[in-house]
Design a protein around this motif. Sequence first.
Motif, PDB file in Angstrom:
ATOM      1  N   LYS A  84      75.168 -31.532 -20.520  1.00  0.00           N
ATOM      2  CA  LYS A  84      75.086 -31.566 -21.943  1.00  0.00           C
ATOM      3  C   LYS A  84      73.676 -31.438 -22.232  1.00  0.00           C
ATOM      4  O   LYS A  84      72.843 -31.773 -21.621  1.00  0.00           O
ATOM      5  CB  LYS A  84      75.425 -33.000 -22.013  1.00  0.00           C
ATOM      6  N   SER A  85      73.588 -31.127 -23.351  1.00  0.00           N
ATOM      7  CA  SER A  85      72.217 -30.991 -23.935  1.00  0.00           C
ATOM      8  C   SER A  85      71.549 -32.371 -24.184  1.00  0.00           C
ATOM      9  O   SER A  85      72.178 -33.284 -24.561  1.00  0.00           O
ATOM     10  CB  SER A  85      72.117 -30.355 -25.229  1.00  0.00           C
TER      11      SER A  85
ATOM     12  N   SER B 167      72.267 -33.872 -27.489  1.00  0.00           N
ATOM     13  CA  SER B 167      73.677 -34.408 -27.768  1.00  0.00           C
ATOM     14  C   SER B 167      73.701 -35.775 -26.923  1.00  0.00           C
ATOM     15  O   SER B 167      74.107 -36.888 -27.413  1.00  0.00           O
ATOM     16  CB  SER B 167      74.796 -33.696 -27.449  1.00  0.00           C
ATOM     17  N   GLN B 168      72.868 -35.818 -25.823  1.00  0.00           N
ATOM     18  CA  GLN B 168      72.871 -37.294 -25.231  1.00  0.00           C
ATOM     19  C   GLN B 168      72.056 -38.069 -25.770  1.00  0.00           C
ATOM     20  O   GLN B 168      72.371 -39.204 -25.593  1.00  0.00           O
ATOM     21  CB  GLN B 168      72.315 -36.756 -23.622  1.00  0.00           C
TER      22      GLN B 168
ATOM     23  N   LEU C 159      72.072 -38.518 -28.808  1.00  0.00           N
ATOM     24  CA  LEU C 159      72.883 -39.180 -29.888  1.00  0.00           C
ATOM     25  C   LEU C 159      74.042 -39.967 -29.181  1.00  0.00           C
ATOM     26  O   LEU C 159      74.470 -40.950 -30.077  1.00  0.00           O
ATOM     27  CB  LEU C 159      73.687 -37.906 -30.649  1.00  0.00           C
ATOM     28  N   VAL C 160      74.306 -39.577 -28.351  1.00  0.00           N
ATOM     29  CA  VAL C 160      75.719 -40.136 -27.784  1.00  0.00           C
ATOM     30  C   VAL C 160      75.474 -41.533 -26.990  1.00  0.00           C
ATOM     31  O   VAL C 160      76.226 -42.277 -27.191  1.00  0.00           O
ATOM     32  CB  VAL C 160      76.194 -39.285 -26.438  1.00  0.00           C
TER      33      VAL C 160
ATOM     34  N   ARG D 249      78.967 -37.844 -36.896  1.00  0.00           N
ATOM     35  CA  ARG D 249      78.808 -37.568 -35.420  1.00  0.00           C
ATOM     36  C   ARG D 249      80.086 -37.567 -34.566  1.00  0.00           C
ATOM     37  O   ARG D 249      80.264 -37.871 -33.308  1.00  0.00           O
ATOM     38  CB  ARG D 249      78.047 -39.109 -34.792  1.00  0.00           C
TER      39      ARG D 249
ATOM     40  N   PHE E 205      81.053 -35.766 -31.543  1.00  0.00           N
ATOM     41  CA  PHE E 205      80.495 -36.322 -29.978  1.00  0.00           C
ATOM     42  C   PHE E 205      81.541 -37.412 -29.642  1.00  0.00           C
ATOM     43  O   PHE E 205      81.272 -38.119 -28.566  1.00  0.00           O
ATOM     44  CB  PHE E 205      79.165 -36.832 -30.301  1.00  0.00           C
TER      45      PHE E 205
ATOM     46  N   GLU F 152      82.359 -37.141 -25.960  1.00  0.00           N
ATOM     47  CA  GLU F 152      81.079 -37.380 -25.178  1.00  0.00           C
ATOM     48  C   GLU F 152      80.613 -38.781 -25.173  1.00  0.00           C
ATOM     49  O   GLU F 152      80.265 -39.542 -24.212  1.00  0.00           O
ATOM     50  CB  GLU F 152      79.935 -36.475 -25.972  1.00  0.00           C
TER      51      GLU F 152
END
Length: 185
Positions: free
Chosen positions: A2-3, A6-7, A9-10, A89, A92, A95
């Motif tokens: 995962k980028s 995105s992590q 944000l997640v 969001r 996601f 994720e």
Amino acid sequence: MKSSVSQSLVEPYAEAIMEIAQSQNLVDEFGDNIAGIRAALSESDDLRNFLAVPLAKDEAKKEVIQQVFGDQVHPIMLNFMLLMVDKRRIMFLDEVGVAFQGLLRQLRQISLAEITSAIELSEEQAESIRNKVKAMTGAQSVELEVSVKPELIGGVIIKVGSQIVDASIRGQLRRLSNRLVGSVS
């Protein structure tokens, strides 16, 4: 992998829903809800793609979420998903589910072992792997995530965190080939 964007944000979403779950004594129920949500996303490309499309209207996404999950999840979980739509969001969601399940495993002292096997594992083989991973990690319990890849020819690849044990025939052949090439040079 995962980028990091995105992590970043997640993780706050997963931590927030875990905090709510713990404060409301809903950890088990939320764990079941997340598993069901992830299963629905996995089984339906249409649902996953619709929620990921930025051009789809938020109200349409909320309506679909209400229809699909309204009677399936706790009202707080439903509101959480609707909030993710408002914050743009929702793409996601899976994720966030993965991150929540990771937090849940940490809380319960459960290790996740990702197993790649050439064939389906028997219950005895799965139990043997669980016991080896328990000994390796000191975890109280081990959850197996098994995928079958016939191209391994035989054996398994076990991944626990950053540790990888390649006991596949393909891996053994690759190592043998590397040794032979190294000895010829």
